[in-house]
Scaffold this motif. Sequence first.
Motif, PDB file in Angstrom:
ATOM      1  N   MET A 248       0.852  -1.192   0.000  1.00  0.00           N
ATOM      2  CA  MET A 248       0.000   0.000   0.000  1.00  0.00           C
ATOM      3  C   MET A 248       0.881   1.231   0.000  1.00  0.00           C
ATOM      4  O   MET A 248       1.770   1.378   0.836  1.00  0.00           O
ATOM      5  N   TYR A 249       0.665   2.115  -0.986  1.00  0.00           N
ATOM      6  CA  TYR A 249       1.368   3.393  -1.056  1.00  0.00           C
ATOM      7  C   TYR A 249       0.390   4.460  -0.566  1.00  0.00           C
ATOM      8  O   TYR A 249      -0.566   4.818  -1.261  1.00  0.00           O
ATOM      9  N   ARG A 250       0.601   4.954   0.662  1.00  0.00           N
ATOM     10  CA  ARG A 250      -0.340   5.897   1.268  1.00  0.00           C
ATOM     11  C   ARG A 250       0.127   7.336   1.095  1.00  0.00           C
ATOM     12  O   ARG A 250       1.316   7.612   1.090  1.00  0.00           O
ATOM     13  N   PHE A 251      -0.848   8.253   1.012  1.00  0.00           N
ATOM     14  CA  PHE A 251      -0.514   9.670   0.911  1.00  0.00           C
ATOM     15  C   PHE A 251      -1.704  10.490   1.404  1.00  0.00           C
ATOM     16  O   PHE A 251      -2.827   9.992   1.520  1.00  0.00           O
ATOM     17  N   GLU A 252      -1.392  11.749   1.723  1.00  0.00           N
ATOM     18  CA  GLU A 252      -2.424  12.665   2.180  1.00  0.00           C
ATOM     19  C   GLU A 252      -3.219  13.181   0.986  1.00  0.00           C
ATOM     20  O   GLU A 252      -2.658  13.486  -0.072  1.00  0.00           O
TER      21      GLU A 252
END
Length: 269
Positions: A248-252
């Motif tokens: 999972m590549y998470r970002f705001e």
Amino acid sequence: MDFKIEGTRNGITAIQLDIKPAGIPLDIVCESLEHAYKGRLQILERMEQEISAPRTRNGINSLQLATLKYSNDDLRHLIGPLGASKMKIEEETVVCARMSVRDGELSIIAKNKAVMEKVQEKVDLIIGRPIEIGGVYKGIVTSIKEYGAFVELNGGKNGLLHVSELSHEPVAKISDVVSVGQKLSCICIGLDLRGNIKLSLKAATSFRSKIPKTQIRLLKLGMKVTAKIREVRACGLVLDLGGGIKGMYRFEVTGRTKKFSTVIEQVST
């Protein structure tokens, strides 16, 4: 006279001789060597009847040795007043393990692998381990809120298990999935500057069930990997690293359209 002789079938490997006189006759030395040789052969024959070759190390029943590094404050907490905590751990293993502390290091000697794992689990329960993103940690649910559950990890550290990280299925009620006092294994998915720990139960479940152990060992922090984008979510990108491994590549989410295209371009390259 104290005359000790050590050796094999082929010859002598060590001699120790303690005498009070200035010397002893050569014939006494020769006689002693002859008796020692006969006695040595009898001992070797008896030893070979019991075991004729070194035991193979199977990693389960062999003697275990581990050296772990901790801060001096953590080690003082482990030892306890007058060494009470340390002695309690040793007593609970029926004296099958011993621990020693020196210069920020904890050395553990255990009878076998099972005892070593038991001792390390008790040490983790008292001291805990450094929390890192991607690490799997055991904990106990201490409270349940509308937005998630708080989990106390080993060493007294607390993390938030958000409702969105409980299950891959929709969760209507948090208490349907976890309960106060329940023991869990969670993955740390985030750490902020204030030290808040973000945990995921669903990631730990898929991590254990879908990824072979041989492939898990190949993944290390800082390693460069190539991945395909499988899904775009509000919280980030679902990536396929190959071999059944997903990430999972998470970002705001700030400036959604622009942010999505920037991230996708970076991941694809």
